[in-house]
Design a protein around this motif. Structure first.
Motif, PDB file in Angstrom:
ATOM      1  N   ARG A 102      49.172  40.343  44.120  1.00  0.00           N
ATOM      2  CA  ARG A 102      48.002  40.848  44.855  1.00  0.00           C
ATOM      3  C   ARG A 102      46.747  40.293  44.176  1.00  0.00           C
ATOM      4  NH1 ARG A 102      50.646  42.931  49.252  1.00  0.00           N
ATOM      5  NH2 ARG A 102      52.245  44.350  48.554  1.00  0.00           N
ATOM      6  N   GLU A 103      45.699  40.128  44.971  1.00  0.00           N
ATOM      7  CA  GLU A 103      44.473  39.534  44.446  1.00  0.00           C
ATOM      8  C   GLU A 103      43.262  40.321  44.894  1.00  0.00           C
ATOM      9  OE1 GLU A 103      41.845  35.510  45.248  1.00  0.00           O
ATOM     10  OE2 GLU A 103      43.422  36.115  46.629  1.00  0.00           O
ATOM     11  N   ARG A 104      42.300  40.436  43.978  1.00  0.00           N
ATOM     12  CA  ARG A 104      40.995  41.001  44.315  1.00  0.00           C
ATOM     13  C   ARG A 104      39.945  40.008  43.820  1.00  0.00           C
ATOM     14  NH1 ARG A 104      40.846  45.359  41.249  1.00  0.00           N
ATOM     15  NH2 ARG A 104      39.461  44.469  39.706  1.00  0.00           N
ATOM     16  N   ARG A 105      38.998  39.677  44.678  1.00  0.00           N
ATOM     17  CA  ARG A 105      37.917  38.754  44.311  1.00  0.00           C
ATOM     18  C   ARG A 105      36.621  39.533  44.162  1.00  0.00           C
ATOM     19  NH1 ARG A 105      38.658  33.541  48.271  1.00  0.00           N
ATOM     20  NH2 ARG A 105      40.913  33.471  48.116  1.00  0.00           N
ATOM     21  N   GLU A 106      35.884  39.173  43.153  1.00  0.00           N
ATOM     22  CA  GLU A 106      34.581  39.782  42.950  1.00  0.00           C
ATOM     23  C   GLU A 106      33.546  38.683  42.871  1.00  0.00           C
ATOM     24  OE1 GLU A 106      34.367  42.635  39.713  1.00  0.00           O
ATOM     25  OE2 GLU A 106      36.542  42.819  39.785  1.00  0.00           O
ATOM     26  N   GLY A 107      32.452  38.873  43.550  1.00  0.00           N
ATOM     27  CA  GLY A 107      31.351  37.931  43.444  1.00  0.00           C
ATOM     28  C   GLY A 107      30.571  38.193  42.170  1.00  0.00           C
ATOM     29  N   VAL A 108      30.350  37.159  41.396  1.00  0.00           N
ATOM     30  CA  VAL A 108      29.579  37.278  40.158  1.00  0.00           C
ATOM     31  C   VAL A 108      28.557  36.142  40.131  1.00  0.00           C
ATOM     32  CG1 VAL A 108      31.428  38.399  38.850  1.00  0.00           C
ATOM     33  CG2 VAL A 108      31.257  35.925  38.830  1.00  0.00           C
ATOM     34  N   ILE A 109      27.519  36.340  39.347  1.00  0.00           N
ATOM     35  CA  ILE A 109      26.514  35.297  39.178  1.00  0.00           C
ATOM     36  C   ILE A 109      26.665  34.737  37.770  1.00  0.00           C
ATOM     37  CG2 ILE A 109      24.045  34.776  39.113  1.00  0.00           C
ATOM     38  CD1 ILE A 109      23.678  36.998  41.203  1.00  0.00           C
ATOM     39  N   VAL A 110      26.906  33.417  37.683  1.00  0.00           N
ATOM     40  CA  VAL A 110      27.072  32.730  36.412  1.00  0.00           C
ATOM     41  C   VAL A 110      26.027  31.621  36.356  1.00  0.00           C
ATOM     42  CG1 VAL A 110      28.637  31.368  34.980  1.00  0.00           C
ATOM     43  CG2 VAL A 110      29.548  33.221  36.382  1.00  0.00           C
ATOM     44  N   ASP A 111      25.154  31.709  35.367  1.00  0.00           N
ATOM     45  CA  ASP A 111      24.082  30.716  35.217  1.00  0.00           C
ATOM     46  C   ASP A 111      23.295  30.532  36.511  1.00  0.00           C
ATOM     47  OD1 ASP A 111      24.816  30.267  32.552  1.00  0.00           O
ATOM     48  OD2 ASP A 111      26.248  28.698  33.117  1.00  0.00           O
ATOM     49  N   GLY A 112      23.016  31.628  37.189  1.00  0.00           N
ATOM     50  CA  GLY A 112      22.225  31.591  38.400  1.00  0.00           C
ATOM     51  C   GLY A 112      22.966  31.147  39.648  1.00  0.00           C
TER      52      GLY A 112
END
Length: 137
Positions: A102-112
């Motif tokens: 199973r997979e869960r994706r999270e949006g993150v901000i890396v170096d803008g």
């Protein structure tokens, strides 16, 4: 040794955990050992049962899933290594409760920049039983 029931027989199997397959968590018969279900169940007793799960996180989907399957396979191999004389490990899952990734994706901000972070786990877990007796490998 790992056994899995196929119809009226228990066969020895090897893990075949492949992130590119439709069924990522699989087993392949190795044709080393087989015994009828009646003989196996009549001559062996369950010592314990366990649920084996795994989790992995990562920034690259494929790498996180591969890490998850590697952890699951290592946990399975650790259980095999811990077997005593005359004991075998039996995969207990049926088709209706077969373990899946199973997979869960999270949006993150890396170096803008917007990126995904992936979290993988196994649900339901892999169920295995330790059996010992006169026909246990």
């Amino acid at each position: 040794m790992i056994l899995r029931r196929y119809g009226k027989w228990y066969h020895s199997v090897q893990p075949n955990f492949n992130p590119a397959a439709m069924t990522e968590i699989g087993f392949q018969r190795d044709r080393v050992f087989s015994v009828s279900a009646a003989d196996f169940e009549g001559g062996n007793r369950a010592v314990s049962t366990e649920k084996i799960g795994a989790e992995a996180d990562g920034d690259v989907q494929r790498h996180a899933e591969r890490e998850l399957l590697g952890k699951l396979e290592q946990a399975l191999r650790d259980h095999v290594a811990a077997l005593g004389p005359g004991q075998v490990l039996v995969v207990m899952n049926e088709r209706t409760d077969w373990p899946k990734t199973r997979e869960r994706r999270e949006g993150v901000i890396v170096d803008g920049e917007n990126r995904f972070h992936f979290h993988w786990w196994v649900d339901p877990p892999l169920k295995v039983g330790v059996f010992e007796g006169e026909v246990a490998g």
